[in-house]
Design a protein around this motif. Structure first.
Motif, PDB file in Angstrom:
ATOM      1  N   ALA A   1     -48.226 -15.093 -10.946  1.00  0.00           N
ATOM      2  CA  ALA A   1     -49.502 -14.806 -10.282  1.00  0.00           C
ATOM      3  C   ALA A   1     -49.784 -15.835  -9.198  1.00  0.00           C
ATOM      4  O   ALA A   1     -50.227 -15.503  -8.086  1.00  0.00           O
ATOM      5  N   GLY A   2     -49.521 -17.105  -9.511  1.00  0.00           N
ATOM      6  CA  GLY A   2     -49.701 -18.152  -8.505  1.00  0.00           C
ATOM      7  C   GLY A   2     -48.755 -17.968  -7.334  1.00  0.00           C
ATOM      8  O   GLY A   2     -49.135 -18.186  -6.175  1.00  0.00           O
ATOM      9  N   ALA A   3     -47.511 -17.551  -7.625  1.00  0.00           N
ATOM     10  CA  ALA A   3     -46.541 -17.334  -6.550  1.00  0.00           C
ATOM     11  C   ALA A   3     -46.973 -16.190  -5.642  1.00  0.00           C
ATOM     12  O   ALA A   3     -46.799 -16.251  -4.416  1.00  0.00           O
ATOM     13  N   LEU A   4     -47.548 -15.138  -6.228  1.00  0.00           N
ATOM     14  CA  LEU A   4     -48.015 -14.001  -5.431  1.00  0.00           C
ATOM     15  C   LEU A   4     -49.153 -14.427  -4.496  1.00  0.00           C
ATOM     16  O   LEU A   4     -49.168 -14.081  -3.315  1.00  0.00           O
ATOM     17  N   ILE A   5     -50.093 -15.201  -5.054  1.00  0.00           N
ATOM     18  CA  ILE A   5     -51.198 -15.694  -4.225  1.00  0.00           C
ATOM     19  C   ILE A   5     -50.670 -16.637  -3.140  1.00  0.00           C
ATOM     20  O   ILE A   5     -51.081 -16.583  -1.978  1.00  0.00           O
ATOM     21  N   GLY A   6     -49.731 -17.506  -3.547  1.00  0.00           N
ATOM     22  CA  GLY A   6     -49.164 -18.443  -2.575  1.00  0.00           C
ATOM     23  C   GLY A   6     -48.404 -17.742  -1.470  1.00  0.00           C
ATOM     24  O   GLY A   6     -48.455 -18.162  -0.303  1.00  0.00           O
TER      25      GLY A   6
ATOM     26  N   THR B   1     -41.859 -19.919   1.082  1.00  0.00           N
ATOM     27  CA  THR B   1     -42.297 -21.271   0.711  1.00  0.00           C
ATOM     28  C   THR B   1     -43.642 -21.224   0.010  1.00  0.00           C
ATOM     29  O   THR B   1     -43.876 -21.933  -0.977  1.00  0.00           O
ATOM     30  N   GLY B   2     -44.527 -20.375   0.502  1.00  0.00           N
ATOM     31  CA  GLY B   2     -45.826 -20.223  -0.148  1.00  0.00           C
ATOM     32  C   GLY B   2     -45.703 -19.765  -1.585  1.00  0.00           C
ATOM     33  O   GLY B   2     -46.475 -20.197  -2.450  1.00  0.00           O
ATOM     34  N   SER B   3     -44.740 -18.898  -1.860  1.00  0.00           N
ATOM     35  CA  SER B   3     -44.518 -18.442  -3.237  1.00  0.00           C
ATOM     36  C   SER B   3     -44.169 -19.611  -4.148  1.00  0.00           C
ATOM     37  O   SER B   3     -44.710 -19.737  -5.255  1.00  0.00           O
ATOM     38  N   GLY B   4     -43.250 -20.454  -3.700  1.00  0.00           N
ATOM     39  CA  GLY B   4     -42.858 -21.596  -4.514  1.00  0.00           C
ATOM     40  C   GLY B   4     -43.999 -22.561  -4.747  1.00  0.00           C
ATOM     41  O   GLY B   4     -44.198 -23.045  -5.874  1.00  0.00           O
ATOM     42  N   VAL B   5     -44.769 -22.826  -3.686  1.00  0.00           N
ATOM     43  CA  VAL B   5     -45.899 -23.745  -3.820  1.00  0.00           C
ATOM     44  C   VAL B   5     -46.962 -23.154  -4.739  1.00  0.00           C
ATOM     45  O   VAL B   5     -47.493 -23.837  -5.624  1.00  0.00           O
ATOM     46  N   GLY B   6     -47.260 -21.878  -4.568  1.00  0.00           N
ATOM     47  CA  GLY B   6     -48.273 -21.243  -5.405  1.00  0.00           C
ATOM     48  C   GLY B   6     -47.876 -21.195  -6.867  1.00  0.00           C
ATOM     49  O   GLY B   6     -48.705 -21.465  -7.756  1.00  0.00           O
ATOM     50  N   GLY B   7     -46.606 -20.861  -7.142  1.00  0.00           N
ATOM     51  CA  GLY B   7     -46.143 -20.838  -8.523  1.00  0.00           C
ATOM     52  C   GLY B   7     -46.193 -22.209  -9.165  1.00  0.00           C
ATOM     53  O   GLY B   7     -46.528 -22.346 -10.350  1.00  0.00           O
ATOM     54  N   THR B   8     -45.881 -23.246  -8.383  1.00  0.00           N
ATOM     55  CA  THR B   8     -45.912 -24.620  -8.895  1.00  0.00           C
ATOM     56  C   THR B   8     -47.341 -25.063  -9.196  1.00  0.00           C
ATOM     57  O   THR B   8     -47.617 -25.626 -10.266  1.00  0.00           O
TER      58      THR B   8
ATOM     59  N   GLY C   1     -45.511 -32.345 -12.089  1.00  0.00           N
ATOM     60  CA  GLY C   1     -45.254 -31.614 -10.853  1.00  0.00           C
ATOM     61  C   GLY C   1     -43.810 -31.179 -10.739  1.00  0.00           C
ATOM     62  O   GLY C   1     -43.517 -30.041 -10.336  1.00  0.00           O
ATOM     63  N   LEU C   2     -42.890 -32.077 -11.090  1.00  0.00           N
ATOM     64  CA  LEU C   2     -41.471 -31.711 -11.070  1.00  0.00           C
ATOM     65  C   LEU C   2     -41.175 -30.606 -12.081  1.00  0.00           C
ATOM     66  O   LEU C   2     -40.414 -29.666 -11.797  1.00  0.00           O
ATOM     67  N   GLN C   3     -41.774 -30.706 -13.261  1.00  0.00           N
ATOM     68  CA  GLN C   3     -41.576 -29.665 -14.265  1.00  0.00           C
ATOM     69  C   GLN C   3     -42.177 -28.336 -13.810  1.00  0.00           C
ATOM     70  O   GLN C   3     -41.613 -27.272 -14.067  1.00  0.00           O
ATOM     71  N   SER C   4     -43.306 -28.398 -13.138  1.00  0.00           N
ATOM     72  CA  SER C   4     -43.937 -27.178 -12.629  1.00  0.00           C
ATOM     73  C   SER C   4     -43.052 -26.506 -11.592  1.00  0.00           C
ATOM     74  O   SER C   4     -42.916 -25.276 -11.581  1.00  0.00           O
ATOM     75  N   ALA C   5     -42.454 -27.306 -10.723  1.00  0.00           N
ATOM     76  CA  ALA C   5     -41.560 -26.751  -9.712  1.00  0.00           C
ATOM     77  C   ALA C   5     -40.360 -26.077 -10.363  1.00  0.00           C
ATOM     78  O   ALA C   5     -39.919 -25.001  -9.931  1.00  0.00           O
TER      79      ALA C   5
ATOM     80  N   MET D   1     -38.710 -13.961  -7.995  1.00  0.00           N
ATOM     81  CA  MET D   1     -39.003 -12.560  -8.296  1.00  0.00           C
ATOM     82  C   MET D   1     -40.092 -12.006  -7.378  1.00  0.00           C
ATOM     83  O   MET D   1     -40.019 -10.851  -6.937  1.00  0.00           O
ATOM     84  N   VAL D   2     -41.096 -12.812  -7.076  1.00  0.00           N
ATOM     85  CA  VAL D   2     -42.130 -12.373  -6.135  1.00  0.00           C
ATOM     86  C   VAL D   2     -41.519 -12.135  -4.762  1.00  0.00           C
ATOM     87  O   VAL D   2     -41.797 -11.120  -4.096  1.00  0.00           O
ATOM     88  N   ASN D   3     -40.654 -13.032  -4.318  1.00  0.00           N
ATOM     89  CA  ASN D   3     -40.037 -12.870  -3.005  1.00  0.00           C
ATOM     90  C   ASN D   3     -39.118 -11.654  -2.968  1.00  0.00           C
ATOM     91  O   ASN D   3     -39.044 -10.944  -1.958  1.00  0.00           O
TER      92      ASN D   3
END
Length: 325
Positions: free
Chosen positions: A139-144, A168-175, A213-217, A226-228
């Motif tokens: 969900a965060g990746a989709l918003i990102g 890039t936004g997907s990765g940041v949002g998912g993290t 943060g590293l674990q979130s990434a 998957m979003v991309n």
């Protein structure tokens, strides 16, 4: 993964010192296994292993968010409130441990008197524990991705540059979506671990956020991919490789999360030793637990892309035919 309430032979005692990647980090005074209050069904029923996994995942997330709040309260000097939040986090971890599926490692499947039944329980339990976190990060990746796309359009980007900004936004949002859970988990771990007792509040907060943060990434790798893939045009891929590839990405992410966790512990606890078996167990749990989400996503995107391609090809054919009229 730690804590097992079943007749399946338990791992060695020191196995319980490690972190459960889905149910929150167990306190460093290991929680004793809780006896089941009733019969445990292999699958289905009112006490299904999938349901136990989901309940455990939510209790673990609750513990982590309480720990994240405790870390924030400490930073602003609200020590009494912070200690209460940390105590609540430990209680939530214990609840997650009690609610967890009865089989959480491949070792326990292999050592079981009934590997087939235990294997079914293991697969069901990992699905229940993995899926909620994948959906949160997704969900965060989709918003990102949406934010990245909007930002790219405002900046006048197009083509590959715009696609890269959206990805890039997907990765940041998912993290970012899962960061409070991962950082809070680390905050509780550092607060409860005697080896970290000499750290200042600021150091613990810094460590929790950097490591979290590293674990979130790492956790966001598969959901962001998957979003991309959902929005990728001209990137047709056979169904099975796409599903298995995304399952593998989730396994890599979960394994990497545990590598980061263990590597961090070696920086402040000279007695801690890396546990390759637990890293492998986390990777396996991520791989198998991602199957339903990856499967639904794979089938859905495959059908959608096939339909879009057929529509585009039909439009092109119609346009070509119109030239001869």
């Amino acid at each position: 993964m730690v804590g097992l309430n079943s007749a399946v032979p338990l791992p060695p005692a020191n196995y319980f010192d490690a972190e459960d990647p889905y149910a929150g980090t167990a306190p460093y005074q290991p929680v004793a296994p809780v006896a089941a209050s009733g019969p445990v069904f292999d699958y289905g029923g009112s006490d299904s292993q999938i349901a136990r996994g989901i309940r455990s995942a939510f209790s673990g997330a609750k513990a982590s968010l309480q720990g994240f709040g405790g870390m924030g309260a400490e930073l602003v000097g609200a020590d009494e409130y912070a200690q209460q939040l940390y105590a609540d986090a430990v209680a939530s971890q214990q609840a997650a441990e009690a609610q967890a599926p009865r089989v959480r490692t491949i070792r326990q499947v292999m050592e079981s008197d009934n590997p087939l039944s235990s294997g079914v329980d293991y697969l069901a339990g990992t699905v229940g524990q993995v899926a909620p976190y994948m959906l949160l990060s997704g969900a965060g990746a989709l918003i990102g991705r949406g934010a990245g796309l909007a930002g790219g359009l405002r900046a006048g980007l197009s083509g590959e540059a715009l696609a890269a900004r959206a990805a890039t936004g997907s990765g940041v949002g998912g993290t970012l979506a899962i960061h409070p859970v991962m950082a809070g988990d680390q905050a509780v771990q550092l607060h409860e671990d005697p080896a970290a007792a000499g750290m200042s509040v600021g150091e613990r907060a810094l460590r929790a956020n950097v490591v979290g943060g590293l674990q979130s990434a790492a956790n966001a790798i598969a959901p962001a991919a998957m979003v991309n893939q959902t929005f990728a045009r001209g990137a047709q891929q056979a169904l099975a490789p796409r599903i298995l590839g995304n399952m593998a990405l989730e396994g890599v992410g979960e394994g990497a999360e545990e590598v980061v966790n263990q590597a961090h512990r070696t920086t402040y606890d000279p007695t801690f030793q890396m546990d390759p078996e637990l890293i492998g167990e986390n990777a396996a749990a991520g791989f198998f637990g991602a199957a339903p989400v990856a499967g639904v996503h794979g089938v859905g995107t495959h059908m959608a892309h096939a339909g879009i391609d057929a529509t585009v090809d039909g439009a092109k054919a119609l346009g070509a035919g119109a030239q001869w009229i």
